[in-house]
Design a protein around this motif. Structure first.
Motif, PDB file in Angstrom:
ATOM      1  N   PHE A  44      43.332  46.522  48.701  1.00 26.49           N
ATOM      2  CA  PHE A  44      42.122  46.631  47.881  1.00 26.49           C
ATOM      3  C   PHE A  44      40.925  46.645  48.840  1.00 26.49           C
ATOM      4  N   PRO A  45      39.773  47.102  48.368  1.00 23.95           N
ATOM      5  CA  PRO A  45      38.603  46.974  49.250  1.00 23.95           C
ATOM      6  C   PRO A  45      38.331  45.483  49.494  1.00 23.95           C
ATOM      7  N   GLY A  46      38.399  45.064  50.736  1.00 21.96           N
ATOM      8  CA  GLY A  46      38.181  43.652  51.053  1.00 21.96           C
ATOM      9  C   GLY A  46      39.452  42.872  51.328  1.00 21.96           C
ATOM     10  N   TYR A  49      44.632  51.048  46.511  1.00 20.14           N
ATOM     11  CA  TYR A  49      44.382  50.472  45.179  1.00 20.14           C
ATOM     12  C   TYR A  49      44.037  51.521  44.128  1.00 20.14           C
ATOM     13  N   ARG A  50      43.698  52.749  44.584  1.00 21.32           N
ATOM     14  CA  ARG A  50      43.312  53.786  43.617  1.00 21.32           C
ATOM     15  C   ARG A  50      44.501  54.562  43.074  1.00 21.32           C
ATOM     16  N   PHE A  86      39.580  39.188  50.581  1.00 16.48           N
ATOM     17  CA  PHE A  86      38.428  38.933  49.708  1.00 16.48           C
ATOM     18  C   PHE A  86      38.128  40.221  48.959  1.00 16.48           C
ATOM     19  N   SER A  87      39.058  40.625  48.092  1.00 17.53           N
ATOM     20  CA  SER A  87      38.903  41.906  47.410  1.00 17.53           C
ATOM     21  C   SER A  87      37.567  41.949  46.667  1.00 17.53           C
ATOM     22  N   ALA A  89      38.968  39.085  40.207  1.00 15.35           N
ATOM     23  CA  ALA A  89      38.699  39.617  38.860  1.00 15.35           C
ATOM     24  C   ALA A  89      38.557  41.140  38.857  1.00 15.35           C
ATOM     25  N   LEU A  90      37.854  41.683  39.853  1.00  9.69           N
ATOM     26  CA  LEU A  90      37.629  43.135  39.853  1.00  9.69           C
ATOM     27  C   LEU A  90      38.882  43.863  40.319  1.00  9.69           C
ATOM     28  N   ALA A  91      39.588  43.312  41.297  1.00 12.19           N
ATOM     29  CA  ALA A  91      40.831  43.946  41.759  1.00 12.19           C
ATOM     30  C   ALA A  91      41.870  43.974  40.638  1.00 12.19           C
TER      31      ALA A  91
END
Lengths: 84, 236
Positions: free
Chosen positions: B15-17, B40-41, B57-58, B67-69
């Motif tokens: 994921f980003p992070g 993640y996409r 730290f996504s 939560a966003l991941a």
């Protein structure tokens, strides 16, 4: 004679200040297919305080908001008061 | 599915992070399995046998950790794979993501101390879930923890049910396996460090950082080998 008041603060970045957390959350909501245009994320703070009256409590709230609970450089805040 | 007669394939989602993905890749490779990094996409998964959501730290922990991941495109496929029984392991932030997604019970709150905790920790296996059959209940492991939001909580009244259903996987413990307040680093309810639900497992400690004695412990190697169903001597 003092009594307890509840102060509720909403602290957020001033409009025009970049909010990366809000943007990331907006992007995810849009991906979830909500027609969301903008998201701003801030803080909600509740304080219980002894004061002479509601006006006094609110004045203390304004002071706390300016001195600690927000950073006036990039944040603004609103505070409301209610008797407990 | 990949060819089960060959090496198992482990998909590691970035994921980003995420920032423990490469450590996890190396750990999986050290155990003789194949590691593939998954973006993640992705809407669909390539053929994999196992899935890991690594630490990190996504999305910068924005909104709430994980939560966003939890709403990332790949998570629909993760949920589908988990439902069909694929082993899914969430480490640290991966644990937070799986809780936010509802694939694991509970939630991870900020440590009551307000501090980022980075230290060695002993944990004991309470109830080895599916996939960890080679790991006896009561086994004590020495693994590092590194988190700010690791205080495990459940909704009111849910704790007893977690124990009753054998979903409590790991507890923070002393060297002898005693789980008590003095060895609870982050105020987790009942010292819980890891839980399971079906084929989904999550834990706050980092097994991928404990792959060799010279790093301080090789208990993470045994942990991951057990999860992959590998037995006997594993080459370093």
């Amino acid at each position: 004679m003092t009594r307890t008041y509840q102060l509720t603060f909403l602290v957020g970045l001033k409009s025009g200040i970049l909010d990366p957390a809000g943007q990331a959350t907006r992007n995810v909501l849009q991906h979830m297919e909500y027609a969301v245009q903008d998201v701003r994320i801030g803080k909600w703070i509740r304080v219980a305080i002894q004061a002479d009256n509601a006006e006094h409590a609110l004045a203390l709230g304004q002071e706390m908001g300016q001195r600690l609970l927000s950073n006036p450089v990039m944040e603004s805040f609103e505070v409301t008061v209610k008797a407990l | 599915m990949s060819d089960h007669t060959a090496q198992p394939t482990v998909g590691i989602i970035v994921f980003p992070g995420s920032n423990c993905d490469q450590d996890t890749v190396l750990a999986i490779q050290a155990l003789g399995a194949r590691a593939v990094v998954l973006d993640y996409r992705l809407a669909e998964l390539p053929p994999v046998d196992f899935l890991i959501l690594p630490g990190g730290f996504s999305y910068g922990d924005y909104l709430r950790s994980g939560a966003l991941a939890a709403a990332a495109p790949i998570m629909d496929a993760v949920e589908k794979s988990a439902a069909s029984g694929m082993p899914v392991l969430g480490i640290c932030n991966g644990f937070q993501i799986l809780c936010e997604r509802g694939l694991l019970p509970g939630a991870l709150l900020p440590n009551p101390s307000g501090e980022f905790i980075c230290q060695w920790q002993t944990v004991r296996v309470v109830n080895a879930p599916k996939g960890f059959e080679t790991m006896a209940d009561g086994t004590v492991l020495r693994l590092p923890i590194a988190h700010h939001d690791g205080s495990y909580r459940v909704a009111e009244g849910q704790l007893a049910s977690l124990f009753e259903h054998g979903q409590v996987f790991l507890q923070y413990s002393d060297d002898k396996g005693g789980a008590h307040a003095l060895v609870n680093p982050n105020g987790s309810v009942a010292n819980i460090a890891g839980v399971s639900q079906g084929s989904v497992v999550g834990l706050m400690p980092h097994p991928e950082r404990a792959m060799a004695q010279y790093l301080g412990s090789d208990d993470g190697r045994g942990f991951l080998a057990a999860w992959l169903g590998l037995r006997g001597n594993v080459e370093c």
